[in-house]
Design a protein around this motif. Sequence first.
Motif, PDB file in Angstrom:
ATOM      1  N   GLU A 155      36.047  38.146  47.118  1.00 39.69           N
ATOM      2  CA  GLU A 155      37.083  37.883  48.130  1.00 39.69           C
ATOM      3  C   GLU A 155      38.488  38.243  47.651  1.00 39.69           C
ATOM      4  N   ARG A 156      38.750  37.985  46.360  1.00 41.07           N
ATOM      5  CA  ARG A 156      40.141  38.054  45.892  1.00 41.07           C
ATOM      6  C   ARG A 156      40.382  39.088  44.794  1.00 41.07           C
ATOM      7  N   GLY A 157      39.305  39.691  44.274  1.00 37.52           N
ATOM      8  CA  GLY A 157      39.447  40.710  43.226  1.00 37.52           C
ATOM      9  C   GLY A 157      39.782  40.110  41.872  1.00 37.52           C
ATOM     10  N   GLY A 158      39.967  40.959  40.888  1.00 36.62           N
ATOM     11  CA  GLY A 158      40.420  40.538  39.566  1.00 36.62           C
ATOM     12  C   GLY A 158      39.386  39.743  38.786  1.00 36.62           C
ATOM     13  N   SER A 159      39.881  38.791  37.994  1.00 35.17           N
ATOM     14  CA  SER A 159      39.021  37.993  37.118  1.00 35.17           C
ATOM     15  C   SER A 159      38.972  36.558  37.601  1.00 35.17           C
ATOM     16  N   VAL A 160      37.863  35.898  37.338  1.00 32.03           N
ATOM     17  CA  VAL A 160      37.694  34.510  37.785  1.00 32.03           C
ATOM     18  C   VAL A 160      37.182  33.691  36.608  1.00 32.03           C
ATOM     19  N   LEU A 161      37.825  32.553  36.383  1.00 33.89           N
ATOM     20  CA  LEU A 161      37.460  31.683  35.269  1.00 33.89           C
ATOM     21  C   LEU A 161      36.918  30.375  35.835  1.00 33.89           C
ATOM     22  N   CYS A 162      36.426  29.532  34.937  1.00 35.42           N
ATOM     23  CA  CYS A 162      35.848  28.256  35.377  1.00 35.42           C
ATOM     24  C   CYS A 162      36.660  27.121  34.773  1.00 35.42           C
ATOM     25  N   ALA A 163      36.934  26.097  35.567  1.00 32.02           N
ATOM     26  CA  ALA A 163      37.720  24.959  35.062  1.00 32.02           C
ATOM     27  C   ALA A 163      37.029  23.648  35.410  1.00 32.02           C
ATOM     28  N   PHE A 164      37.277  22.661  34.566  1.00 35.25           N
ATOM     29  CA  PHE A 164      36.872  21.289  34.859  1.00 35.25           C
ATOM     30  C   PHE A 164      38.132  20.466  35.070  1.00 35.25           C
ATOM     31  N   ASP A 165      38.073  19.535  36.009  1.00 38.71           N
ATOM     32  CA  ASP A 165      39.196  18.613  36.209  1.00 38.71           C
ATOM     33  C   ASP A 165      38.989  17.455  35.233  1.00 38.71           C
ATOM     34  N   ILE A 166      39.883  17.354  34.252  1.00 35.48           N
ATOM     35  CA  ILE A 166      39.694  16.428  33.124  1.00 35.48           C
ATOM     36  C   ILE A 166      40.687  15.269  33.258  1.00 35.48           C
ATOM     37  N   PRO A 167      40.288  14.027  32.925  1.00 33.19           N
ATOM     38  CA  PRO A 167      41.271  12.940  32.950  1.00 33.19           C
ATOM     39  C   PRO A 167      42.458  13.286  32.032  1.00 33.19           C
ATOM     40  N   ALA A 240      45.872  36.357  29.492  1.00 33.89           N
ATOM     41  CA  ALA A 240      47.306  36.127  29.744  1.00 33.89           C
ATOM     42  C   ALA A 240      48.017  37.464  29.967  1.00 33.89           C
ATOM     43  N   MET A 241      47.602  38.488  29.223  1.00 33.04           N
ATOM     44  CA  MET A 241      48.207  39.813  29.373  1.00 33.04           C
ATOM     45  C   MET A 241      47.908  40.366  30.771  1.00 33.04           C
ATOM     46  N   LEU A 242      46.675  40.177  31.241  1.00 38.46           N
ATOM     47  CA  LEU A 242      46.314  40.646  32.591  1.00 38.46           C
ATOM     48  C   LEU A 242      47.192  39.961  33.635  1.00 38.46           C
ATOM     49  N   ILE A 243      47.375  38.640  33.457  1.00 38.57           N
ATOM     50  CA  ILE A 243      48.194  37.888  34.424  1.00 38.57           C
ATOM     51  C   ILE A 243      49.634  38.424  34.404  1.00 38.57           C
ATOM     52  N   ALA A 244      50.175  38.595  33.178  1.00 37.41           N
ATOM     53  CA  ALA A 244      51.561  39.067  33.049  1.00 37.41           C
ATOM     54  C   ALA A 244      51.732  40.436  33.699  1.00 37.41           C
ATOM     55  N   GLU A 245      50.661  41.232  33.706  1.00 42.78           N
ATOM     56  CA  GLU A 245      50.751  42.571  34.284  1.00 42.78           C
ATOM     57  C   GLU A 245      50.428  42.587  35.784  1.00 42.78           C
ATOM     58  N   GLY A 246      50.248  41.393  36.345  1.00 38.18           N
ATOM     59  CA  GLY A 246      50.103  41.283  37.803  1.00 38.18           C
ATOM     60  C   GLY A 246      48.680  41.311  38.321  1.00 38.18           C
ATOM     61  N   ALA A 247      47.679  41.294  37.421  1.00 39.20           N
ATOM     62  CA  ALA A 247      46.290  41.309  37.895  1.00 39.20           C
ATOM     63  C   ALA A 247      45.922  39.922  38.420  1.00 39.20           C
ATOM     64  N   PRO A 248      45.146  39.856  39.512  1.00 38.59           N
ATOM     65  CA  PRO A 248      44.761  38.542  40.026  1.00 38.59           C
ATOM     66  C   PRO A 248      43.787  37.830  39.090  1.00 38.59           C
ATOM     67  N   VAL A 249      44.101  36.583  38.774  1.00 45.19           N
ATOM     68  CA  VAL A 249      43.186  35.736  37.992  1.00 45.19           C
ATOM     69  C   VAL A 249      43.114  34.388  38.706  1.00 45.19           C
TER      70      VAL A 249
END
Length: 295
Positions: A155-167, A240-249
């Motif tokens: 749907e959004r392109g680029g890279s996708v990571l996984c996160a947990f919502d942590i206390p 972080a470099m991809l993000i700084a260069e404008g790639a969707p993450v």
Amino acid sequence: MSPSLAFKTAIVPAAGLGTRFLPTTKAVPKELLPVVDTPGIELVAAEAADAGATRLVIVTSPGKDAVVEYFRPQPELEETLNARGKTELLAKVRRAPALLTVETAIQEQALGLGHAVACAEPNLDGDDDAVAVLLPDDLVLPTGVLKRMAQVRAERGGSVLCAFDIPVEQISAYGVFDVEDTADEDVKVVRGMVEKPAAKDAPSTFAAAGRYLLDRAVFDALKRITPGAGGELQLTDAIAMLIAEGAPVHVVVHRGGRHDLGNPGGFLRAAVDFALDHPEYGPDLREWLRDRIKD
Ligand code: UTP
């Protein structure tokens, strides 16, 4: 693109030194330690296959061949089990080699997770526009988050990571995402990442987990980063470099559990958790644990 076809190659970095599991890891790779009766790396390979991967590139170090060997068929053993009518065991033995095609990439020296992932680049084909990376230490439960991540990439392109919502009081043990909301509560735009921040400085309560769906551009970024924390080439620095260069993450927030198989405490929890659900070992173990804890 159908989400399940968003990637075909999964990379599993397994070339680390496993120091937290010494002395065992002098001789046995930690990826082969059994969670009840099945090595962690098979659980992770099954997760990758279930998400649509058809090829697994295991990054190993010289001398850790046993990890790849585990995925090779064992015709003699299979014949013996067959002749003895051990059909259940036969099915177990055949399970790992049937999951997907397994290849090896060698990381000569443990120079960091980013370096380990970069070692798998020569294994890729021209049509590998994205790759999944699964850390074999990290069991993400229930499985299935990679499928959701592939959907978000479609749907959004680029890279996708996984996160947990942590206390928030536990957040300083993790890599924490700096995020912006989207219309979907469980999908966030990633602006950056902070390693192990003090709780008061944490940009969010969303902590990184060991599942990544990375655009192929990450391999170019991996060539340009310099050693970061611990003198190692860090995968997060390339992201972080991809993000700084404008790639969707983006991150997908996974509402589930996890086990850290990389240290004895986390590994034992996983083993007990899986064993309690096991039809053969669960009931006895539950009873024994009750008595043991009473004492
Ligand atoms: P870890 O830091 O958790 O694993 O790396 P480690 O280095 O093996 O363990 P300790 O800290 O010494 O106990 C996460 C994953 O990345 C791989 C590891 O094998 C593990 O699966 N890794 C790490 C590599 O493949 N190469 C590296 O240079 C570093």
